[in-house]
Design a protein around this motif. Structure first.
Motif, PDB file in Angstrom:
ATOM      1  N   GLU A   1      -0.885  39.548  12.132  1.00  0.00           N
ATOM      2  CA  GLU A   1      -2.097  39.984  11.450  1.00  0.00           C
ATOM      3  C   GLU A   1      -2.326  41.475  11.673  1.00  0.00           C
ATOM      4  O   GLU A   1      -2.144  41.967  12.786  1.00  0.00           O
ATOM      5  N   PRO A   2      -2.732  42.185  10.638  1.00  0.00           N
ATOM      6  CA  PRO A   2      -3.094  43.597  10.839  1.00  0.00           C
ATOM      7  C   PRO A   2      -4.284  43.689  11.798  1.00  0.00           C
ATOM      8  O   PRO A   2      -5.124  42.798  11.831  1.00  0.00           O
ATOM      9  N   SER A   3      -4.328  44.759  12.577  1.00  0.00           N
ATOM     10  CA  SER A   3      -5.459  44.976  13.480  1.00  0.00           C
ATOM     11  C   SER A   3      -5.811  46.456  13.461  1.00  0.00           C
ATOM     12  O   SER A   3      -5.090  47.265  12.888  1.00  0.00           O
ATOM     13  N   GLU A   4      -6.917  46.777  14.095  1.00  0.00           N
ATOM     14  CA  GLU A   4      -7.349  48.168  14.118  1.00  0.00           C
ATOM     15  C   GLU A   4      -6.466  48.943  15.090  1.00  0.00           C
ATOM     16  O   GLU A   4      -6.334  48.561  16.251  1.00  0.00           O
ATOM     17  N   VAL A   5      -5.841  50.003  14.582  1.00  0.00           N
ATOM     18  CA  VAL A   5      -4.889  50.761  15.395  1.00  0.00           C
ATOM     19  C   VAL A   5      -5.163  52.260  15.282  1.00  0.00           C
ATOM     20  O   VAL A   5      -5.846  52.722  14.371  1.00  0.00           O
ATOM     21  N   MET A   6      -4.584  52.979  16.226  1.00  0.00           N
ATOM     22  CA  MET A   6      -4.555  54.441  16.190  1.00  0.00           C
ATOM     23  C   MET A   6      -3.146  54.816  15.761  1.00  0.00           C
ATOM     24  O   MET A   6      -2.174  54.263  16.283  1.00  0.00           O
ATOM     25  N   VAL A   7      -3.037  55.742  14.810  1.00  0.00           N
ATOM     26  CA  VAL A   7      -1.732  56.163  14.311  1.00  0.00           C
ATOM     27  C   VAL A   7      -1.537  57.639  14.650  1.00  0.00           C
ATOM     28  O   VAL A   7      -2.388  58.470  14.354  1.00  0.00           O
ATOM     29  N   LEU A   8      -0.404  57.926  15.283  1.00  0.00           N
ATOM     30  CA  LEU A   8      -0.021  59.308  15.575  1.00  0.00           C
ATOM     31  C   LEU A   8       1.236  59.612  14.778  1.00  0.00           C
ATOM     32  O   LEU A   8       2.147  58.786  14.723  1.00  0.00           O
ATOM     33  N   SER A   9       1.284  60.800  14.206  1.00  0.00           N
ATOM     34  CA  SER A   9       2.464  61.222  13.441  1.00  0.00           C
ATOM     35  C   SER A   9       3.003  62.527  14.017  1.00  0.00           C
ATOM     36  O   SER A   9       2.806  63.590  13.443  1.00  0.00           O
ATOM     37  N   PRO A  10       3.691  62.453  15.162  1.00  0.00           N
ATOM     38  CA  PRO A  10       4.221  63.682  15.759  1.00  0.00           C
ATOM     39  C   PRO A  10       5.191  64.369  14.785  1.00  0.00           C
ATOM     40  O   PRO A  10       5.987  63.709  14.134  1.00  0.00           O
ATOM     41  N   GLN A  11       5.086  65.700  14.684  1.00  0.00           N
ATOM     42  CA  GLN A  11       5.883  66.453  13.716  1.00  0.00           C
ATOM     43  C   GLN A  11       7.207  66.948  14.300  1.00  0.00           C
ATOM     44  O   GLN A  11       8.116  67.276  13.564  1.00  0.00           O
ATOM     45  N   THR A  12       7.290  66.994  15.631  1.00  0.00           N
ATOM     46  CA  THR A  12       8.521  67.489  16.267  1.00  0.00           C
ATOM     47  C   THR A  12       8.934  66.524  17.370  1.00  0.00           C
ATOM     48  O   THR A  12       8.128  65.709  17.836  1.00  0.00           O
TER      49      THR A  12
END
Length: 173
Positions: free
Chosen positions: A81-92
């Motif tokens: 099931e989808p849940s509330e998450v924190m998403v980080l998108s590091p660029q390097t």
């Protein structure tokens, strides 16, 4: 029908491509991300079948779209099931390494989705990540591919240590 599931047969898409799943009815079993690595789970599928997972292999974890039962009439598939998450998108690579290092120090479950890091939502950690310059976003996502340290719990003893030092916080303006 009370099924006891002890193995993961394969991935739904792969088994469809191999034509092992063609006309079978697909019944799903919905799990939360934190249930996916439990060794024993008792639950009910969407169609009301009672099933029990008894996964005996060390480090075995259920993933979204895992097929856990298959016969000529029926396929039972795991849905995380989808849940509330924190998403980080590091660029390097350096930013990715720093993010993993800092998050690892907090002993928070960490998931990888492509080039993004996903963590269960936690307001204090979200605010800390913002202050540290990681620009996290808050989303509804599936947590399925958990990153594991070599010292997984139960393998050669558990991972315990204490942090008895403090860091000065650096703020960049």
């Amino acid at each position: 029908m009370n099924l006891i599931i002890q193995t993961i047969i394969g991935n739904l898409q792969t088994l469809k491509q191999q034509q092992q799943i063609t006309t079978q009815k697909v019944d799903t079993v919905c799990l939360q991300w934190f249930e996916a690595d439990r060794r024993i789970i008792r639950t009910t599928t969407n169609d009301g079948r009672e099933i029990a997972f008894r996964l005996l292999k060390e480090g075995q974890r259920l993933h979204h779209d895992d097929v856990v039962y298959l016969d000529k009439q029926l396929a039972i598939v795991v849905q995380i099931e989808p849940s509330e998450v924190m998403v980080l998108s590091p660029q390097t690579l350096a930013e990715m390494a720093r993010a993993c290092y800092e998050i690892g120090n907090k002993h928070t479950p960490l998931f990888l989705d492509g080039n993004e890091l996903l963590l269960p939502f936690d307001k204090p950690l979200f605010e800390w990540l913002q202050a540290a310059g990681f620009a996290p976003t808050r989303q509804q996502r599936q947590l399925s591919e958990q990153l594991r340290a070599n010292s997984a719990p139960g393998v050669g003893g558990s991972h315990t240590h204490s942090h008895s030092y403090e860091f000065a916080e650096h703020h960049h303006h």
